[in-house]
Motif scaffolding. Structure first.
Motif, PDB file in Angstrom:
ATOM      1  N   UNK A  92      -4.480  19.392 -16.317  1.00  0.00           N
ATOM      2  CA  UNK A  92      -4.785  18.142 -15.620  1.00  0.00           C
ATOM      3  C   UNK A  92      -4.703  17.011 -16.633  1.00  0.00           C
ATOM      4  N   UNK A  93      -3.999  15.966 -16.273  1.00  0.00           N
ATOM      5  CA  UNK A  93      -3.885  14.789 -17.134  1.00  0.00           C
ATOM      6  C   UNK A  93      -5.144  13.954 -16.940  1.00  0.00           C
TER       7      UNK A  93
ATOM      8  N   UNK B 286       8.782  10.641 -11.307  1.00  0.00           N
ATOM      9  CA  UNK B 286      10.019   9.856 -11.255  1.00  0.00           C
ATOM     10  C   UNK B 286      10.165   9.189  -9.895  1.00  0.00           C
ATOM     11  N   UNK B 287       9.807   9.887  -8.842  1.00  0.00           N
ATOM     12  CA  UNK B 287       9.907   9.320  -7.489  1.00  0.00           C
ATOM     13  C   UNK B 287       8.955   8.139  -7.329  1.00  0.00           C
ATOM     14  N   UNK B 288       7.739   8.224  -7.877  1.00  0.00           N
ATOM     15  CA  UNK B 288       6.809   7.101  -7.792  1.00  0.00           C
ATOM     16  C   UNK B 288       7.373   5.895  -8.528  1.00  0.00           C
ATOM     17  N   UNK B 289       7.924   6.093  -9.712  1.00  0.00           N
ATOM     18  CA  UNK B 289       8.577   4.989 -10.429  1.00  0.00           C
ATOM     19  C   UNK B 289       9.679   4.371  -9.575  1.00  0.00           C
ATOM     20  N   UNK B 290      10.499   5.214  -8.988  1.00  0.00           N
ATOM     21  CA  UNK B 290      11.622   4.757  -8.169  1.00  0.00           C
ATOM     22  C   UNK B 290      11.144   3.858  -7.022  1.00  0.00           C
ATOM     23  N   UNK B 291      10.114   4.282  -6.330  1.00  0.00           N
ATOM     24  CA  UNK B 291       9.591   3.508  -5.206  1.00  0.00           C
ATOM     25  C   UNK B 291       8.967   2.195  -5.689  1.00  0.00           C
TER      26      UNK B 291
ATOM     27  N   UNK C 202      -0.969  13.222  -9.440  1.00  0.00           N
ATOM     28  CA  UNK C 202       0.257  12.457  -9.668  1.00  0.00           C
ATOM     29  C   UNK C 202      -0.062  11.112 -10.317  1.00  0.00           C
ATOM     30  N   UNK C 203      -1.043  10.399  -9.783  1.00  0.00           N
ATOM     31  CA  UNK C 203      -1.400   9.089 -10.334  1.00  0.00           C
ATOM     32  C   UNK C 203      -1.793   9.213 -11.804  1.00  0.00           C
ATOM     33  N   UNK C 204      -2.617  10.194 -12.137  1.00  0.00           N
ATOM     34  CA  UNK C 204      -3.073  10.356 -13.519  1.00  0.00           C
ATOM     35  C   UNK C 204      -1.915  10.682 -14.461  1.00  0.00           C
ATOM     36  N   UNK C 205      -1.064  11.606 -14.052  1.00  0.00           N
ATOM     37  CA  UNK C 205       0.076  11.987 -14.902  1.00  0.00           C
ATOM     38  C   UNK C 205       1.065  10.833 -15.032  1.00  0.00           C
ATOM     39  N   UNK C 206       1.348  10.171 -13.920  1.00  0.00           N
ATOM     40  CA  UNK C 206       2.286   9.046 -13.916  1.00  0.00           C
ATOM     41  C   UNK C 206       1.780   7.915 -14.815  1.00  0.00           C
ATOM     42  N   UNK C 207       0.482   7.587 -14.701  1.00  0.00           N
ATOM     43  CA  UNK C 207      -0.088   6.472 -15.474  1.00  0.00           C
ATOM     44  C   UNK C 207      -0.019   6.738 -16.980  1.00  0.00           C
TER      45      UNK C 207
ATOM     46  N   UNK D 121       0.878  -1.171   0.000  1.00  0.00           N
ATOM     47  CA  UNK D 121       0.000   0.000   0.000  1.00  0.00           C
ATOM     48  C   UNK D 121       0.914   1.220   0.000  1.00  0.00           C
ATOM     49  N   UNK D 122       0.879   1.974  -1.092  1.00  0.00           N
ATOM     50  CA  UNK D 122       1.704   3.171  -1.210  1.00  0.00           C
ATOM     51  C   UNK D 122       0.839   4.403  -1.035  1.00  0.00           C
ATOM     52  N   UNK D 123       1.161   5.209  -0.033  1.00  0.00           N
ATOM     53  CA  UNK D 123       0.438   6.439   0.261  1.00  0.00           C
ATOM     54  C   UNK D 123       1.064   7.591  -0.520  1.00  0.00           C
ATOM     55  N   UNK D 124       0.238   8.318  -1.250  1.00  0.00           N
ATOM     56  CA  UNK D 124       0.686   9.442  -2.061  1.00  0.00           C
ATOM     57  C   UNK D 124       0.017  10.710  -1.546  1.00  0.00           C
TER      58      UNK D 124
END
Length: 179
Positions: A112-113, A48-53, A72-77, A6-9
């Motif tokens: 907004x992504x 980039x940090x989310x990818x790293x984790x 963050x989730x939308x842009x990262x995805x 479970x990753x908290x953002x």
């Protein structure tokens, strides 16, 4: 929920000690994704940090995002090659970063992504969130392909909302885990 990490953002300026995310971290051992700069968040750096984790462990992950963490989730995805590591996302109180009154620290989160997310998601929206009108948040969730839960008039669904340990949110997360 030991089958998935479970990753908290947290959102802009992180989540304080009384925030439900911080409570979940203490109660359930969920892992907070620490960002290098909570005050002047850069979308690319946070992605980039989310990818790293995510790459630190082979276990699948459930993302639990609050506020700017939803953006963050939308842009990262939309850009990451590692979306297959995510089993689902709980998106809580997505802010409307395109509003004219957004602080300058958040201007680089425009536009907004809005990609359809490649994993199941639930978006929880307050009917009186000061950082995003319910209609705009509902449209974002629809664009993301996310189920919507209206929490009623609860503000920004943070510590000031009086959610405490927020067991209702944990039930929603459990439902995602079981999909």
């Amino acid at each position: 929920m030991n089958a998935a990490r479970i990753l908290l953002l947290p959102g802009w300026q992180n989540s304080g000690p009384d925030h439900w995310q911080s409570r979940w971290e203490r109660l359930h051992g969920d892992e907070r994704v620490e960002q290098h700069d909570w005050d002047w968040p850069k979308r690319g750096d946070w992605m980039a940090r989310l990818d790293e984790v995510l790459l630190q462990d082979d276990a699948p992950a459930l993302l639990v995002a609050h506020s700017l963490g939803c953006q963050l989730v939308a842009a990262w995805a939309e850009h990451s090659q590692h979306v297959g590591r995510v089993k689902g996302a709980l998106l809580v109180a997505p802010p409307d970063t395109e509003r004219a009154d957004m602080p300058p620290q958040l201007h680089n989160w425009r536009p907004i992504r809005r990609p359809r997310l490649p994993f199941p998601s639930i978006t929880v929206i307050s009917s009186d969130d000061p950082f995003g009108a319910a209609e705009r948040s509902t449209q974002m969730a629809s664009d993301w392909g996310s189920s919507v839960v209206i929490a009623g008039p609860r503000g920004h669904l943070n510590a000031e909302s009086g959610l405490g340990d927020w067991p209702e949110g944990r039930e929603l997360l459990e439902g995602l885990r079981q999909r």
